[in-house]
Design an enzyme around this catalytic site. Structure first.
Site, PDB file in Angstrom:
ATOM      1  N   GLY A  68       0.828  -1.188   0.000  1.00 16.91           N
ATOM      2  CA  GLY A  68       0.000   0.000   0.000  1.00 16.91           C
ATOM      3  C   GLY A  68       0.860   1.235   0.000  1.00 16.91           C
ATOM      4  N   SER A 107       5.711  -5.353  -2.258  1.00 15.63           N
ATOM      5  CA  SER A 107       5.434  -3.946  -2.515  1.00 15.63           C
ATOM      6  C   SER A 107       5.819  -3.076  -1.306  1.00 15.63           C
ATOM      7  CB  SER A 107       3.958  -3.810  -2.900  1.00 15.63           C
ATOM      8  OG  SER A 107       3.728  -2.604  -3.526  1.00 15.63           O
ATOM      9  N   TYR A 108       4.867  -2.389  -0.694  1.00 14.48           N
ATOM     10  CA  TYR A 108       5.218  -1.587   0.490  1.00 14.48           C
ATOM     11  C   TYR A 108       5.599  -2.467   1.679  1.00 14.48           C
ATOM     12  CZ  TYR A 108       5.605   2.654   3.228  1.00 14.48           C
ATOM     13  OH  TYR A 108       6.121   3.696   3.980  1.00 14.48           O
ATOM     14  N   ASP A 142       5.788  -6.378 -14.072  1.00 12.54           N
ATOM     15  CA  ASP A 142       5.330  -5.233 -13.269  1.00 12.54           C
ATOM     16  C   ASP A 142       6.065  -3.960 -13.671  1.00 12.54           C
ATOM     17  OD1 ASP A 142       4.336  -3.592 -11.228  1.00 12.54           O
ATOM     18  OD2 ASP A 142       5.869  -4.269  -9.806  1.00 12.54           O
ATOM     19  N   HIS A 166       3.129  -7.746 -10.381  1.00 12.34           N
ATOM     20  CA  HIS A 166       3.471  -7.185  -9.077  1.00 12.34           C
ATOM     21  C   HIS A 166       3.053  -8.151  -7.961  1.00 12.34           C
ATOM     22  CE1 HIS A 166       4.394  -3.571  -6.688  1.00 12.34           C
ATOM     23  NE2 HIS A 166       3.293  -3.778  -5.992  1.00 12.34           N
TER      24      HIS A 166
END
Lengths: 439, 439
Positions: free
Chosen positions: B50, B144-145, B342, B399
């Protein structure tokens, strides 16, 4: 009719055309009339590349012909290009596929000039045999080393005042400028994850891909370049299809992987990864050769790329951009497209080359770079210059784009013939501003 | 048991853990025991990114949980990660998914430090509730985050002497260094055909992606950068999933395209492009929420990414490489992987970052860059440094790699847990020299 084919309503023809007065050199063709209303549809000539690969075995049976071999039978191809055109597949130069010469020296004298002349002679004699096509709208298409064959044949036609009604040419993943096209490869492999940062560095500093290719053409690879090539090929592995880096390979023939492809982004389109092998088996059947009126001369079997031909490889380095420029100046539509999964002639430098050509010709952008669509999905990106020079990518497609993305390729082929830009059906929705990633 | 699920032999648990003494802030978890022999299998915590996206909605139901929602029912996922581990999915920080606070100010004070502390408190209390897992081999994974959450939580654990038996961390397409990771995007989009040469030039000369992203975080996009962003997004079109550029998008929800993916390079693995929507529908069912013992507090519906959370976006720019370095120095295995389709956090700069980290730590290459395999096909490329730091790409993956390449991702997950390098089964065949293209 071909052995094992389903019933169809269109006609097919094949056979030989002698291309010299001594009746020693014969080019083989496979001609497929359009599925319907053939008399109102254009005539399209197709060339595979190589130099030395077969338009019948690759173009017709692997890419966009009416049938694909599978076991003992032929399966109907739902995205055959004869839905919109009369398709003429030519085995060229002499020595490719079923084309042959009675004079063995023909195989060693092959080069771009001779090939273009033979192709032109073929075409003139073919029109004598099929006179109803003589004044038909005519297009030349092909891929890869077709980047040499096509502009050169177009130039001969335009100079000849033969009455051949040439309207446009289309070339996929073309070899046009040796250094430009081959050197894109290192960057492509790196940006797609196939080689390491270190190896990419070697391509930039020690030995680049066009140097390796040039040295290989003349069997003079230096140890320095050989080391780079070996390191890269170890990293890439022998189990990657360089012509479509995201596809699986046909496991039964790992070493013929370069043309056996598998991918299915459109669930309704099923690609047979082993169709090239199936084609080789099919075209080597005696009953198939009899039906095609094809002969094997000087070779024991039909192969997708010639084993007997010794092409003048120095010709690979002849620049084709000036030839293309002159074709465009004659008012002929030029369509350059790139299957975007191909590492051999990557889209990146092809796009740069087309940009440069447009600039050189003073052609303004008439359709800006943007997505084109088929069946409501993005099929690739396109840009048009001066309404005459088109560039397009085909998303998810290999070097042989119609093989891996048959539906998208058929849409592109239709647009090419229509003279219109590729469809941008979602254009009105595109101004939604920045798509900022949530992640 | 969850509504609509097929019968299974493993146990599932879910519920809330309060993470402060005032009992105001509650983190929601979904815990799935291994399909067999759960007591001998490790415990793995999973984080989506996020900041502000749901590990239950994304990780569990879209990526690698035991089930995927489809219509009214749950379909068994053949490549669920609970085949090899006990999987703990955590909705974090407060405000994500079913996690909530009774104190509204929690939503505006969210940042990396607080999130790491909450996650650590959660973990300690969770172990009190499930004491049989307290001394189990423990791994933290995410994407990701998660590149921020994971090294930070690992650091707290290592400092705490809590007895938590942390063995390794794995992060996919991670945000680790703001400029490095975001700026790779322009080059990635260009090299994959999504933007023109002109627009790539703008990214290099006028305004780059990290600048655009930074300005957007603070709602201060300059006209110059806005122009570049708009031009790029027009070229890319709104119908491309930035998280997997080769996939089709779920047509019913073009604007939630960023997480709905479709691709099927392995014919036996069928990806449902609209599973994220299906998940949102499923998790908003009252009977499902009751079964999960989940509550919606301060929000009207469950959403994949929080609409209520106001995360301290400046924290995105905190460099994570030093944190990772210190984790590695503690002897913890670190596995960084990249789904190679991605465009948001592209493989190229992630690979460079891992290279740089290895160099900084003086870790020599213990397994050179090369292909890894699953089911006899190339599943990606990998390199290992000092037997402790692994980099890997997953070929054809988004991703959210386990969503689009579930089988390859499960193989990677198994290798990560085993501590062994990824399988190179065809290694002995790789020394076949240069694969010179015929074309």
């Amino acid at each position: 009719n071909l052995p094992g084919q389903p019933p169809v309503n269109f006609k097919q023809f094949s056979g030989y055309i002698p291309v010299d007065d001594a009746q020693q050199r014969f080019l083989f063709y496979y001609f497929v009339e359009a599925e319907s209303d053939s008399s109102s549809k254009p005539l399209v000539l197709w060339f595979n590349g190589g130099p030395g690969c077969s338009s019948v075995g690759e173009g017709a049976f692997v890419e966009h012909g009416p049938f694909k071999p599978k076991g003992d039978v032929l399966i109907k191809n739902d995205y055959s290009w004869n839905k919109v055109a009369n398709m003429l597949y030519l085995e060229t130069p002499i020595g490719v596929g079923f084309s042959y010469s009675l004079d063995m020296s023909s195989y060693t004298s092959a080069n771009d000039d001779l090939t273009a002349r033979d192709n032109f002679v073929f075409l003139q004699k073919w029109f004598e045999k099929y006179p109803e096509y003589k004044n038909r709208d005519f297009y030349i298409t092909g891929e890869s080393y077709g980047g040499h064959y096509i502009p050169q044949l177009a130039t001969l036609i335009l100079k000849s005042k033969s009455g051949i009604n040439l309207k446009g040419i289309a070339i996929g993943n073309p070899l046009l400028e040796f250094d430009n096209d081959f050197n894109a490869r290192g960057q492509y492999l790196w940006s797609h994850g196939l080689i390491s940062d270190d190896t990419y560095d070697l391509f930039n500093k020690v030995c680049n891909y066009s140097t390796i290719r040039r040295q290989d053409n003349f069997e003079a690879i230096t140890p320095k370049c050989a080391d780079v090539a070996v390191q890269a090929s170890k990293e890439i592995s022998a189990f990657i299809n360089s012509y479509d880096i995201t596809l699986d390979v046909c496991l039964s023939t790992v070493f013929s992987q370069s043309q056996v492809l598998d991918r299915n982004p459109n669930p309704e389109v099923k690609v047979d990864v082993c169709v090239e092998e199936e084609t080789a088996k099919y075209l080597n059947r005696k009953d198939v050769q009899a039906a095609l009126k094809a002969r094997l001369v000087n070779v024991n079997e039909w192969t997708p790329c010639s084993s007997i031909l010794q092409y003048q490889l120095a010709d690979m380095e002849q620049p084709m951009t000036p030839v293309l420029a002159s074709v465009i100046k004659s008012g002929i539509r030029v369509f350059i497209y790139s299957g975007d999964q191909d590492s051999v002639i990557p889209l990146t430098n092809t796009r740069l080359l087309v940009n440069g050509l447009a600039k050189q010709l003073g052609l303004a952008t008439t359709l800006p770079y943007g997505a084109w669509f088929t069946h409501k999905q993005v099929a690739g990106w396109t840009q048009v210059y001066g309404d005459v020079l088109h560039f397009a990518t085909i998303r998810g497609a290999s070097h042989e784009a119609p093989y891996t993305q048959p539906r998208r390729s058929l849409t592109l082929f239709k647009a090419f013939l229509s003279g219109k830009p590729l469809p941008r059906i979602h254009e009105e929705d595109q101004n939604t501003g920045i798509v900022i990633p949530i992640f």
